[in-house]
Design an enzyme around this catalytic site. Structure first.
Site, PDB file in Angstrom:
ATOM      1  N   TYR A   1       0.817  -1.218   0.000  1.00 13.93           N
ATOM      2  CA  TYR A   1       0.000   0.000   0.000  1.00 13.93           C
ATOM      3  C   TYR A   1       0.851   1.269   0.000  1.00 13.93           C
ATOM      4  CZ  TYR A   1      -4.498  -2.326   0.520  1.00 13.93           C
ATOM      5  OH  TYR A   1      -5.633  -3.073   0.293  1.00 13.93           O
TER       6      TYR A   1
ATOM      7  N   GLU B   1       2.626 -29.619  15.564  1.00 12.88           N
ATOM      8  CA  GLU B   1       2.015 -29.106  14.341  1.00 12.88           C
ATOM      9  C   GLU B   1       0.806 -28.222  14.624  1.00 12.88           C
ATOM     10  OE1 GLU B   1      -0.503 -30.654  10.425  1.00 12.88           O
ATOM     11  OE2 GLU B   1       0.708 -32.099  11.536  1.00 12.88           O
TER      12      GLU B   1
ATOM     13  N   ASP C   1       0.807 -34.699  12.420  1.00 16.91           N
ATOM     14  CA  ASP C   1      -0.160 -35.715  12.011  1.00 16.91           C
ATOM     15  C   ASP C   1       0.542 -36.832  11.248  1.00 16.91           C
ATOM     16  OD1 ASP C   1      -2.231 -34.197  13.029  1.00 16.91           O
ATOM     17  OD2 ASP C   1      -2.875 -33.421  11.080  1.00 16.91           O
TER      18      ASP C   1
END
Length: 366
Positions: A98, A195, A247
């Site tokens: 911006y 995780e 996982d």
């Protein structure tokens, strides 16, 4: 301005002077930039880090397809120089976009149309200056939180004790370099990277870090730059084990590899943000039987999972025999298990049974 900032400003000035010299000499001004493409990514087996290769490309001003990018790169380099010289507060990459976006008088065009134009060029400037984005006074939004026996002094002089951050833990700041995040004391016996935030939160509420004298960190899934850089610092500065707990699926395995080896997309960042000493703690296929995981916690692998298994099986950093076996076993098993599912045994099972057993038995993979 710190010495490192002065070095970066000097490099930016040199780049500008080279362009002026090209103009004065009647040559087509150009940047020389390393190619950030999969074909230029290499796995360094000696160091255990994914690195960017040496292939380079030129970006020319007098080239219809490159002129806008050339000028946009100059705008970004100029703004970074201003931030460093004036010791301005660090900007997010969104704020930089911006700051630089405006109409070009008489051209009916903007300097930048979207952040997808500025972000890759920031990475180019990192390469051109051989500096981390964070050293350029630019930050990406971090996701990480941590708790445990560590006391840090930040850039403002505030002292942060990560044993006293409550149930929410302490946020990993956008910049974790020593001048911004000075570690005064750290007495952990090991670092455990989790995780998922939900699992980290459960362990934190149970004061796992206090009972086991460890640092407990999460990047809330795929880690951002700050979490990766902080773990790399732990690996460089402290001679303690570092474990990654994810996982049991190809996505979790890859998250571990990003912490350990670095990533394909940010290969140029890996030398400063990989932690080759990390070990994979789990979940693994053999854990299903060893810890008697109930079948109700198994999730059938889908086509995308199988495709991802094939992809990571081909990566050089997954060629070790134990990883090839793990991936083959997962494919044969046909199911994945999330670390959250360990609560199906009991709420305390992860903290009191699973993790202590894995660490005591040194049941991890390199």
């Amino acid at each position: 301005m710190a010495k490192r900032g002065e070095q970066i400003v000097a490099r930016l000035k040199a780049i500008g002077e080279e362009i002026v010299a090209d103009v004065d000499g009647g040559r087509n001004p150009a940047f020389d930039i390393k190619m950030r493409a999969l074909g230029n990514v290499q796995f360094d087996e000696r160091t255990g880090i994914i690195r960017l290769g040496d292939e380079r490309q030129k970006r020319y001003y007098f080239n219809v397809g490159q002129a806008k990018k050339f000028l946009q790169t100059l705008l970004i380099a100029k703004q970074i120089k201003v931030l460093l010289e004036q010791d301005k507060p660090a900007l997010s990459i969104r704020q930089l976009f911006y700051t630089l976006k405006h109409d070009i008088p008489g051209a009916n065009e903007n300097t930048f149309d979207g952040q997808d134009e500025s972000d890759p060029l920031i990475e180019d400037v990192e390469l051109m200056t051989d500096a981390l984005r964070e050293e350029l006074n630019l930050i990406a939004t971090p996701n990480g939180v941590l708790s445990g026996p560590m006391v840090v002094e930040d850039r403002t002089g505030d002292v942060l004790d990560f044993t006293k951050m409550g149930s929410a833990g302490g946020a990993v700041p956008p910049i974790v370099e020593d001048g911004y995040f000075h570690i005064r004391e750290m007495s952990a016996d090991y670092v455990l990277v989790v995780e998922k935030y939900a699992v980290w939160n459960l362990l934190n509420q149970e004061k796992y870090w206090k009972k086991n004298n460890c640092l407990l960190l999460t990047g809330k899934g795929q880690p951002a730059r700050a979490e990766r850089r902080l773990l790399a610092r732990f690996g460089e500065e402290y001679d303690i084990p570092i474990y990654v707990f994810t996982d049991m699926d190809p996505w979790g395995y890859y998250i571990y590899s990003v912490y350990k080896y670095g990533s394909i997309n940010l290969a140029f960042f890996s030398e400063k943000a990989a932690c080759p000493r990390s070990k994979y703690l789990g979940l693994s296929v053999k854990d299903v039987m060893n810890f008697d995981m109930p079948k109700s916690s198994w999730i059938k692998l889908n086509d995308e999972d199988f495709k991802r298994i094939e992809e990571i099986s081909s990566y050089p950093w997954f060629q070790k025999e134990h990883w090839q076996k793990e991936l083959a076993d997962l494919k044969k098993f046909g199911y994945k298990i999330e670390q959250d599912a360990l609560v199906s045994k009991s709420i305390e099972f992860t903290a009191n049974n699973y993790l202590p057993a894995k660490i005591t038995n040194k049941d991890f993979m390199d």
